[in-house]
Design a protein around this motif. Structure first.
Motif: not given
Length: 311
Positions: A179-200
């Motif tokens: 299922y779609c979990e915040h970090m599981a989806v963020a990790k497949i991005s080809c961009g910078d996920i630092t903000v997602n990681n910190i906010y989560g």
């Protein structure tokens, strides 16, 4: 959940892979998952039915049980999609459907934590200020606390799908999860996920840390009050009223904290283990919670027996 597709022909869709490395066992894994899911639904709907029918159960403690049952039912809403992946290989999900899953699932998790805090406060008032219980904790006040908990959950979680929506997803749109979990989806991005990681991480630490601090404070005051009681029987009776809540907390917080932390710090944990435990998190607590309440709460157990004998 909305947005689940039969195929992945649309390149803008995501693909949920299930449990990578265990594809051959998906059909068999789905059988206990389905059984646990059905038992959980039956238990929680039974709890909601009995409390709604019995006027004598229209009390703050049972209203909190019903709120927890509703969040348990909500957290299992991703299970039908998981079963479709395992049994029918239906892996495609739209971006909108995926972001909806992220928002709804994490909102329910934060809401559950708020309910557990309110339950701890309920036990504190019942043991430390029993004469004021009926005036401090009314049904109306419990409903208001529930709405505050829901508002807090929405405000904390709403940025998550918004942060995901701004990310760039290139050729890789395969999510190694059921299922779609915040970090599981963020990790497949080809961009910078630092903000997602910190906010989560901030949400996990602030919400869980704040709630566990309030629960620990409540139980600290409860233990202080219990130690002042003269008889051992009074000690046991007071502590018995808390065991149900403690059991529910252990089933809720333990897998939740593991899921949050392993995404960020568990590089040595095999993906199969993380995904398998993430599924148990949305399956096992909803199954165990009504069982725990049924076993430990005599008044509720008697009402279940009453309706069972009528069948």
């Amino acid at each position: 959940m909305p947005g689940f597709n039969l195929t992945s022909s649309d390149p803008s869709n995501f693909i949920l892979m299930g449990i990578p490395g265990l594809e051959a066992a998906h059909v068999w894994i789905a059988i206990p998952f389905c059984a646990i899911y059905i038992i959980g639904l039956l238990g929680n709907f039974t709890l909601l039915f009995i409390v709604s029918k019995e006027q004598t159960l229209h009390k703050p403690m049972y209203l909190l049980m019903c709120m927890l049952a509703l969040t348990d039912i909500g957290s299992t809403s991703v299970v039908p999609n998981t079963l479709c992946i395992f049994w029918f290989n239906l892996k495609g999900i739209t971006v909108g459907g995926c972001l909806t899953q992220v928002f709804f699932l994490h909102t329910v998790t934060v809401m559950q934590s708020a309910i557990l805090v309110t339950m701890a406060f309920d036990r504190y008032v019942a043991i430390c200020n029993p004469l004021r219980y009926s005036t401090v904790l009314t049904n109306t006040r419990i409903m208001k606390l529930g709405l505050v908990g829901l508002l807090r959950a929405v405000l904390f979680i709403l940025p998550m799908p918004l942060l995901l929506n701004r990310l760039q997803f290139c050729a890789n749109r395969i999510i190694p999860h059921t299922y779609c979990e915040h970090m599981a989806v963020a990790k497949i991005s080809c961009g910078d996920i630092t903000v997602n990681n910190i906010y989560g991480l901030v949400v996990a630490c602030v919400v869980t840390g704040f709630d566990l601090t309030l629960i620990a404070l409540s139980y600290g005051l409860i233990i202080t009050t219990v130690l002042r009681l003269s008889s051992m029987k009074a000690h046991q009776k007071a502590l018995n009223t808390c065991t149900t809540h403690i059991c529910v907390m252990l089933t809720s917080y333990t897998p939740c904290l593991f899921s949050y932390m392993s995404h960020r710090f568990g590089k040595g944990i095999a993906p199969q283990i993380h995904i398998f435990l993430a599924n148990l998190y949305v399956l096992v607590p909803p199954m165990l919670n009504p069982i725990i309440y049924g076993v430990k709460t005599k008044e509720l157990r008697d009402k279940v027996g009453k309706y069972t004998c009528r069948m």
